[in-house]
Design an enzyme around this catalytic site. Sequence first.
Site, PDB file in Angstrom:
ATOM      1  N   LYS A  50       0.801  -1.222   0.000  1.00  0.00           N
ATOM      2  CA  LYS A  50       0.000   0.000   0.000  1.00  0.00           C
ATOM      3  C   LYS A  50       0.840   1.281   0.000  1.00  0.00           C
ATOM      4  CE  LYS A  50      -4.459  -1.268   0.288  1.00  0.00           C
ATOM      5  NZ  LYS A  50      -5.528  -0.712  -0.550  1.00  0.00           N
ATOM      6  N   SER A 304       0.877  -9.703  -0.367  1.00  0.00           N
ATOM      7  CA  SER A 304       0.539  -8.278  -0.325  1.00  0.00           C
ATOM      8  C   SER A 304       0.760  -7.616   1.025  1.00  0.00           C
ATOM      9  CB  SER A 304      -0.915  -8.074  -0.762  1.00  0.00           C
ATOM     10  OG  SER A 304      -1.796  -8.820   0.056  1.00  0.00           O
TER      11      SER A 304
END
Length: 503
Positions: A50, A304
């Site tokens: 992110k 992720s």
Amino acid sequence: MNSLIRDILSARVYDVAKNTQLDNLYLLSRQLKCNIWLKREDLQPIFSFKIRGAFNRIFQLSEEERACGVICASAGNHAQGVALSGRYLKIDTTIVMPVSAPDLKVNACREMGANVILHGNTFDDAYDHALYLSKTEGKCFVHPFDDLAVIAGQGTIGKEIMDQKPDLDAIFIPVGGGGLIAGVAAFVKFIAPNCKIIGVEPEESASMKVSLEEGKRIKLNQVGSFADGTAVKLVGEKTFELCQQYVDEIITVSTDELCAAMKDIFNNTRALSEPSGALSVAGIKKYLQENPHCGFKNVAGILSGANINFDRLRHVAERTELGERNEALIAVKIPETPGSFQNFINIIGKRSITEFNYRYSNPQEAVIFVGLQLTQGDDEKTHIIDRLTEHNLNVIDLSDNEMAKLHIRHMVGGKANVSDERLFRFEFPERPGALLQFLSTLAGRWNISLFHYRNHGSDYGRVLIGMQVPDENITDGSFQSFLDELGYNFEDENDNPAFKLFL
């Protein structure tokens, strides 16, 4: 298309982000007979991809916008990306998080200098409040996924993967709001159009899958909380359009499959993934097992994120064996006579028993809850059940029964003679006052006959509750009104065979 590729190639991410390594998962590759690679975004400064999109978006702000500060809504990884970007660029940052947000993520944002506001019980509450503050205070709102600058930042992962392993047959990508898969898919399809892009969502939060199937964005009524990083009710407008163009397929995986994938990642890399971070590996395993002749020789997945509360690992470890099909949970009725237990053991043979729960119920029949270790997966489980059935024993497979896995295995103790009892499995927000709110809404109208809770280290507590509710309170709608007023996610378990057998 060309403008997005240009934006990805020129994205400003490496001031704070790393070009992360692509690791070969050698054990899993050997097991599945395919070369499997893992993009290690857990190695970013905030332990999540992110940071790429957040920094690229904030870096492009004008001087006037920077002076006003930025604001975002997030329960975790995006918040940390915005906080770190703000610290690096010396921009005031405000993060709105739900009250139930894990302390690990709240403290991480505060340590990076962000002003954290805890508001509401859900991400939607926090999101609405962040938008309100953005308008009233003039702060720039940084969307977690539905922003082309954010999408371009995430798309740099696709460029790195193509540089590192250009001959991939498929890339499996976790899907929440769609920012990651949209950016990566757009770039990869531009460079290698024959490379399959396969998104992976949790079964209980499959908003992109249902939207693509319906040809329009569909908002889910509720989403599961286990893979909280991808628990999105409605995917973005921009991300949906890009996924329609560039994504080949979306598959879903269960909680148990996610837990098993987390173990695979640990065994191959010694990395601890968060549940959402393991989606790609869970998807790879499921896809290759269901499509053994797909012809894939080289596939990659994206790890992720690794922002997981440590106490959550207890729940993950408990569910991993079921996810790998290395354990079966069964309920068996045997005669309540001396020697029947020994007979049961003789039938199942020399297999390891992982769990055995029993309490005397009546003089004719005993109901036992048994966990069995498996070495040959579902085929072995089927063989065991068939053998027990051949010996006139009544068997029910509970391996995929959520209530049995979350609650029953920890509380088998015999049935109670309770009239008008109804059973529900609730999700309580893990915050002070959640139980009080339940009891206040209940207001003594119905007696609680059963209550079971275990902390699983997540944002929501799983609570099994029995209440004595007469039929007339069902038909007149008063009980449904109570559930609506409470507003907690729940499952009606009154027809669950585990309830009828053990409780």
